[in-house]
Enzyme design. Structure first.
Site, PDB file in Angstrom:
ATOM      1  N   LYS A   1      -5.535  26.020 -60.877  1.00 17.10           N
ATOM      2  CA  LYS A   1      -6.591  25.156 -60.452  1.00 17.10           C
ATOM      3  C   LYS A   1      -6.373  23.674 -60.148  1.00 17.10           C
ATOM      4  O   LYS A   1      -6.754  23.043 -59.538  1.00 17.10           O
ATOM      5  CB  LYS A   1      -7.879  25.318 -61.169  1.00 17.10           C
TER       6      LYS A   1
ATOM      7  N   LYS B   1      -2.773  42.049 -52.039  1.00 17.68           N
ATOM      8  CA  LYS B   1      -4.141  42.851 -52.046  1.00 17.68           C
ATOM      9  C   LYS B   1      -5.117  42.159 -51.726  1.00 17.68           C
ATOM     10  O   LYS B   1      -5.068  40.894 -51.209  1.00 17.68           O
ATOM     11  CB  LYS B   1      -4.418  43.058 -53.647  1.00 17.68           C
TER      12      LYS B   1
ATOM     13  N   LYS C   1     -11.079  37.682 -52.641  1.00 15.61           N
ATOM     14  CA  LYS C   1     -12.026  36.731 -52.057  1.00 15.61           C
ATOM     15  C   LYS C   1     -11.370  35.690 -51.252  1.00 15.61           C
ATOM     16  O   LYS C   1     -11.898  35.157 -50.239  1.00 15.61           O
ATOM     17  CB  LYS C   1     -12.887  36.183 -53.321  1.00 15.61           C
TER      18      LYS C   1
END
Ligand code: TRP
Length: 335
Positions: free
Chosen positions: A111, A194, A197
């Protein structure tokens, strides 16, 4: 009965990866465990969503959870911010969490790299809040994906540390729940990796039929096999994996055969895949809409879930406060 707990942040929408990779397993677990499932709205504040959109984000995920089959008669379904005991435990756990270990967390480092202008303390202590979510219900099993394992390990560290620091046995050590063979990895439509979101490669439970068709028809493939029984490139293998998840065995076998004898037309495969995805998701989409608009139903569900969650949270916090040494003048810690 063992206690199962899991949470999902209230950002975005649920996609096929969430549904087949996680939710379907939650749904099965409801019959065999004492289950708590919640919307992690406090966690989603780290990215500063606009207040005008905040509630609808929570409501969306809640409706999608319920439409997918989470059953309020079986599980406690609640919103994190409705259980203030979680926040109190979070404060107390922060006192035995160290800056160094939090800074070493992989998700924190990611992050910081992605958003260097928003390195807030909530981001740093994200794993502490997640530990509070889990420990407040003294959960034994936490069904989470691989990306959450480090957070879960930290929850175990805090459980042990609290018990030894305050010389008590308030917290059991939560374990990651492993689905074993049932764990389905749902690939994305972009040829590798995969479905996620943030990757923009997903099909959402709330997608329109036309959107699903468009997305699937655009999925990455190659020029097609030229030799019989060729190995499959990843992008094509991914489409077959998806087909295996949503279609019948006959359909999969049919396209496998045509791949192996080089007569496959990817357009046909995609059309079938889109149709079979729609067959699975469109009924859920209809339920999502109905539930999202049923204010009374949502209220009832959350009221029941919160009552159960708070009962469990209050009981834990009472022991925690006692262990820490609180003895409120106002009698909060009596009995
Ligand atoms: N961190 C989890 C995620 O991003 C969500 C979460 C918050 C969670 N609290 C939790 C998951 C407690 C399991 C248990 O997916």
């Amino acid at each position: 009965m063992e206690i199962v707990l899991s949470g999902i942040r209230s950002t975005g929408h649920l996609h096929l990866g969430n549904y087949y990779g996680a939710l379907r397993n939650y749904i099965k677990m409801q019959d065999n465990y004492d289950c708590f499932f919640f919307i992690a709205d406090l966690h989603s504040l780290t990215t500063h969503p606009h207040p005008d959109d905040f509630h609808s984000g929570v409501r969306t995920i809640l409706a999608e959870y319920l439409a997918s089959g989470l059953d309020p008669d079986k599980s406690a379904i609640f919103v994190q911010s409705d259980v203030p005991e979680i926040s109190e435990l979070y404060v107390l756990l922060n006192m035995i969490s160290y800056k160094g270990e939090l800074e070493r967390t992989t998700s924190f480092k990611d992050k910081v790299r992605q958003n260097p202008d928003n390195v807030n303390a909530g981001l740093l202590t994200y794993p502490v809040l997640m530990a509070a979510d889990i420990l407040i219900h003294r959960a034994n099993l936490v069904p989470v994906g691989k990306d959450q394992e480090q957070h879960l390990e930290f929850a175990r560290v805090l459980a042990r540390r609290f018990n030894s620091f305050y010389n008590c046995e308030v917290f059991p050590e939560p374990k990651a729940f492993n689905f074993g063979d049932d764990l389905v990895k749902v690939p994305g439509l972009d040829g590798s990796g995969k479905m996620g979101k943030s990757e923009g490669n997903g099909v959402y439970l709330c997608d329109e039929e036309s959107t699903i068709r468009k997305k699937v028809m655009k999925a990455v493939t190659d020029a097609g096999p030229t030799e019989p029984n060729s190995p499959m490139p990843e992008a094509v293998a991914n489409l077959f994996t998806l087909l295996g998840i949503v279609s019948t065995q006959d359909t999969v076998d049919h396209f496998k055969e045509s791949y192996n004898n080089c007569t496959i037309r990817y357009g046909d495969l995609k059309k079938q895949l889109a149709e079979d995805i729609c067959k699975q998701t469109l009924p859920i989409k209809a339920k999502i809409e109905q539930i999202y608009n049923d204010e009374e139903f949502l209220k009832r569900v959350v009221k029941r879930g919160t009552e159960r969650a708070r009962e469990s949270a209050v009981a834990t916090l009472r022991e925690v406060r006692k262990a820490v040494g609180f003895r409120s003048f106002l009698g909060f810690d009596d009995k």
